[in-house]
Motif scaffolding. Structure first.
Motif, PDB file in Angstrom:
ATOM      1  N   ASN A 162       0.854  -1.179   0.000  1.00  0.00           N
ATOM      2  CA  ASN A 162       0.000   0.000   0.000  1.00  0.00           C
ATOM      3  C   ASN A 162       0.896   1.236   0.000  1.00  0.00           C
ATOM      4  O   ASN A 162       1.689   1.432   0.923  1.00  0.00           O
ATOM      5  CB  ASN A 162      -0.889  -0.048   1.248  1.00  0.00           C
ATOM      6  N   SER A 163       0.777   2.079  -1.024  1.00  0.00           N
ATOM      7  CA  SER A 163       1.705   3.205  -1.166  1.00  0.00           C
ATOM      8  C   SER A 163       1.591   4.192  -0.009  1.00  0.00           C
ATOM      9  O   SER A 163       2.599   4.782   0.406  1.00  0.00           O
ATOM     10  CB  SER A 163       1.472   3.924  -2.497  1.00  0.00           C
ATOM     11  N   ARG A 164       0.398   4.376   0.539  1.00  0.00           N
ATOM     12  CA  ARG A 164       0.259   5.288   1.687  1.00  0.00           C
ATOM     13  C   ARG A 164       1.052   4.764   2.882  1.00  0.00           C
ATOM     14  O   ARG A 164       1.709   5.532   3.599  1.00  0.00           O
ATOM     15  CB  ARG A 164      -1.209   5.452   2.085  1.00  0.00           C
ATOM     16  N   ILE A 165       1.006   3.456   3.084  1.00  0.00           N
ATOM     17  CA  ILE A 165       1.719   2.861   4.218  1.00  0.00           C
ATOM     18  C   ILE A 165       3.220   2.893   3.982  1.00  0.00           C
ATOM     19  O   ILE A 165       3.994   3.227   4.888  1.00  0.00           O
ATOM     20  CB  ILE A 165       1.208   1.430   4.458  1.00  0.00           C
ATOM     21  N   VAL A 166       3.653   2.571   2.770  1.00  0.00           N
ATOM     22  CA  VAL A 166       5.081   2.628   2.444  1.00  0.00           C
ATOM     23  C   VAL A 166       5.614   4.044   2.638  1.00  0.00           C
ATOM     24  O   VAL A 166       6.659   4.255   3.269  1.00  0.00           O
ATOM     25  CB  VAL A 166       5.327   2.147   1.004  1.00  0.00           C
ATOM     26  N   ASN A 167       4.894   5.029   2.111  1.00  0.00           N
ATOM     27  CA  ASN A 167       5.340   6.419   2.235  1.00  0.00           C
ATOM     28  C   ASN A 167       5.361   6.875   3.691  1.00  0.00           C
ATOM     29  O   ASN A 167       6.266   7.610   4.111  1.00  0.00           O
ATOM     30  CB  ASN A 167       4.437   7.336   1.412  1.00  0.00           C
ATOM     31  N   LEU A 168       4.369   6.437   4.456  1.00  0.00           N
ATOM     32  CA  LEU A 168       4.329   6.812   5.868  1.00  0.00           C
ATOM     33  C   LEU A 168       5.476   6.162   6.635  1.00  0.00           C
ATOM     34  O   LEU A 168       6.132   6.819   7.461  1.00  0.00           O
ATOM     35  CB  LEU A 168       2.983   6.413   6.473  1.00  0.00           C
ATOM     36  N   ASN A 169       5.733   4.895   6.371  1.00  0.00           N
ATOM     37  CA  ASN A 169       6.860   4.237   7.032  1.00  0.00           C
ATOM     38  C   ASN A 169       8.179   4.922   6.679  1.00  0.00           C
ATOM     39  O   ASN A 169       9.054   5.090   7.540  1.00  0.00           O
ATOM     40  CB  ASN A 169       6.908   2.757   6.650  1.00  0.00           C
ATOM     41  N   ASP A 170       8.328   5.322   5.424  1.00  0.00           N
ATOM     42  CA  ASP A 170       9.536   6.058   5.030  1.00  0.00           C
ATOM     43  C   ASP A 170       9.649   7.370   5.807  1.00  0.00           C
ATOM     44  O   ASP A 170      10.737   7.752   6.253  1.00  0.00           O
ATOM     45  CB  ASP A 170       9.512   6.350   3.528  1.00  0.00           C
ATOM     46  N   ALA A 211     -14.410  -6.042   4.137  1.00  0.00           N
ATOM     47  CA  ALA A 211     -13.708  -7.281   4.470  1.00  0.00           C
ATOM     48  C   ALA A 211     -13.693  -7.511   5.976  1.00  0.00           C
ATOM     49  O   ALA A 211     -13.695  -6.567   6.775  1.00  0.00           O
ATOM     50  CB  ALA A 211     -12.282  -7.232   3.933  1.00  0.00           C
ATOM     51  N   ALA A 212     -13.655  -8.789   6.358  1.00  0.00           N
ATOM     52  CA  ALA A 212     -13.623  -9.133   7.781  1.00  0.00           C
ATOM     53  C   ALA A 212     -12.267  -8.835   8.405  1.00  0.00           C
ATOM     54  O   ALA A 212     -12.162  -8.625   9.614  1.00  0.00           O
ATOM     55  CB  ALA A 212     -13.966 -10.612   7.957  1.00  0.00           C
ATOM     56  N   HIS A 213     -11.219  -8.832   7.588  1.00  0.00           N
ATOM     57  CA  HIS A 213      -9.865  -8.606   8.088  1.00  0.00           C
ATOM     58  C   HIS A 213      -9.175  -7.547   7.226  1.00  0.00           C
ATOM     59  O   HIS A 213      -9.476  -7.398   6.046  1.00  0.00           O
ATOM     60  CB  HIS A 213      -9.041  -9.901   8.037  1.00  0.00           C
ATOM     61  N   TRP A 214      -8.238  -6.841   7.820  1.00  0.00           N
ATOM     62  CA  TRP A 214      -7.422  -5.905   7.057  1.00  0.00           C
ATOM     63  C   TRP A 214      -5.971  -6.085   7.486  1.00  0.00           C
ATOM     64  O   TRP A 214      -5.676  -6.638   8.548  1.00  0.00           O
ATOM     65  CB  TRP A 214      -7.874  -4.456   7.272  1.00  0.00           C
ATOM     66  N   GLY A 215      -5.067  -5.634   6.640  1.00  0.00           N
ATOM     67  CA  GLY A 215      -3.660  -5.790   6.976  1.00  0.00           C
ATOM     68  C   GLY A 215      -2.788  -5.046   5.989  1.00  0.00           C
ATOM     69  O   GLY A 215      -3.276  -4.311   5.128  1.00  0.00           O
ATOM     70  N   PHE A 216      -1.483  -5.246   6.112  1.00  0.00           N
ATOM     71  CA  PHE A 216      -0.570  -4.659   5.142  1.00  0.00           C
ATOM     72  C   PHE A 216       0.747  -5.414   5.136  1.00  0.00           C
ATOM     73  O   PHE A 216       1.060  -6.162   6.063  1.00  0.00           O
ATOM     74  CB  PHE A 216      -0.346  -3.164   5.383  1.00  0.00           C
ATOM     75  N   ARG A 237      -1.514   7.762  10.009  1.00  0.00           N
ATOM     76  CA  ARG A 237      -1.656   6.350  10.399  1.00  0.00           C
ATOM     77  C   ARG A 237      -3.092   6.041  10.796  1.00  0.00           C
ATOM     78  O   ARG A 237      -3.686   5.055  10.330  1.00  0.00           O
ATOM     79  CB  ARG A 237      -0.715   6.061  11.572  1.00  0.00           C
ATOM     80  N   ASP A 238      -3.662   6.867  11.650  1.00  0.00           N
ATOM     81  CA  ASP A 238      -5.023   6.621  12.120  1.00  0.00           C
ATOM     82  C   ASP A 238      -6.026   6.710  10.974  1.00  0.00           C
ATOM     83  O   ASP A 238      -7.018   5.969  10.942  1.00  0.00           O
ATOM     84  CB  ASP A 238      -5.380   7.614  13.223  1.00  0.00           C
ATOM     85  N   SER A 239      -5.760   7.604  10.027  1.00  0.00           N
ATOM     86  CA  SER A 239      -6.630   7.731   8.858  1.00  0.00           C
ATOM     87  C   SER A 239      -6.571   6.474   7.995  1.00  0.00           C
ATOM     88  O   SER A 239      -7.604   5.992   7.501  1.00  0.00           O
ATOM     89  CB  SER A 239      -6.219   8.957   8.041  1.00  0.00           C
ATOM     90  N   ILE A 240      -5.373   5.930   7.816  1.00  0.00           N
ATOM     91  CA  ILE A 240      -5.216   4.694   7.037  1.00  0.00           C
ATOM     92  C   ILE A 240      -5.965   3.549   7.710  1.00  0.00           C
ATOM     93  O   ILE A 240      -6.695   2.789   7.060  1.00  0.00           O
ATOM     94  CB  ILE A 240      -3.724   4.350   6.884  1.00  0.00           C
ATOM     95  N   ILE A 241      -5.782   3.413   9.012  1.00  0.00           N
ATOM     96  CA  ILE A 241      -6.452   2.331   9.742  1.00  0.00           C
ATOM     97  C   ILE A 241      -7.965   2.470   9.640  1.00  0.00           C
ATOM     98  O   ILE A 241      -8.686   1.490   9.382  1.00  0.00           O
ATOM     99  CB  ILE A 241      -5.995   2.327  11.215  1.00  0.00           C
ATOM    100  N   GLN A 242      -8.458   3.682   9.824  1.00  0.00           N
ATOM    101  CA  GLN A 242      -9.905   3.913   9.741  1.00  0.00           C
ATOM    102  C   GLN A 242     -10.433   3.564   8.353  1.00  0.00           C
ATOM    103  O   GLN A 242     -11.500   2.954   8.217  1.00  0.00           O
ATOM    104  CB  GLN A 242     -10.220   5.363  10.077  1.00  0.00           C
TER     105      GLN A 242
END
Length: 215
Positions: free
Chosen positions: A25-33, A72-77, A60-65
């Motif tokens: 997920n590009s948002r997560i990759v960019n945030l981790n960077d 889906a019943a589950h989410w992840g990255f 982060r909280d926006s991505i999780i929300q």
């Protein structure tokens, strides 16, 4: 994971090095960077993070929300950087479930060389840094490991069994297996026979193999 019903958000479905994409997920990759940068580090010289900005926490909280709001019943990255940014994510996620994967250090080094022309020695050292951290988290959280270098059928069975053990729907196992394409496993045919690894790298690899054999 997507095939077994895990919501990953908007992910890369194709790129130069993988025709089906790395499913990151590009948002997560960019945030981790960004969080690594706040800690004066980067993906190729990582440290375990201890601080982040309010803006990064808000993203982060926006991505999780957003991921939790899907059907889906589950989410992840999936992102290797999370080995080092995990404290940042654990501030907002209760009781996460993990699955980890590893492969031979030299095959990783060859992939890195193809991308940025780095010498194998640099790739081995970066592999060691990441996988020493993985072993720390395996001990802390009891993470199940998969060995990416297993024969095709064994690897697929191993991954599906461990994802189902985490609570994913076994009825979707066949669908999950449809994504796997052995032809897209970069460096899978590269021989590692005769490669002389540094002792500290080899020690970490042996420990990963032992953990996998027990899991």
């Amino acid at each position: 994971m997507q095939g077994l019903g895990v919501e990953l958000g908007e992910v890369f479905t194709e790129n130069l090095y993988n025709k089906r994409g790395n499913r990151e997920n590009s948002r997560i990759v960019n945030l981790n960077d960004a969080v690594l940068n706040t800690n004066k580090s980067a993906w190729n010289r990582p440290v375990v993070v201890s601080k982040w900005t309010p803006e990064q926490a808000h993203e982060r909280d926006s991505i999780i929300q957003e991921l939790q709001g899907r059907i889906a019943a589950h989410w992840g990255f999936k992102d290797t950087r999370v080995l080092f940014t995990l404290p940042f994510w654990l501030e907002a996620i209760e009781s996460p479930l993990f699955i980890g994967t590893f492969r031979h250090p030299h095959r990783v080094a060859l992939s890195l060389r193809n991308r940025d022309q780095s010498p194998p020695e640099d790739g081995w050292e970066l592999w060691r840094i990441y996988n020493e951290r993985l072993l720390e988290l395996v001990e802390q959280y009891g993470i199940a490991l998969t060995d990416f270098d297993q024969p095709d059928e064994l690897y697929l069975s191993d991954v599906l069994d461990k994802l189902i053990a985490l609570g994913l729907d076994p009825a979707l196992a066949a669908r999950g297996g449809e994504f796997f394409d052995p032809d897209l496993r970069n460096q899978a045919s590269s021989s590692v026979d005769g490669v002389s690894l540094p002792a500290d790298v080899l020690s970490v690899y042996d420990e990963l193999l032992n953990h996998h054999a027990r899991s």
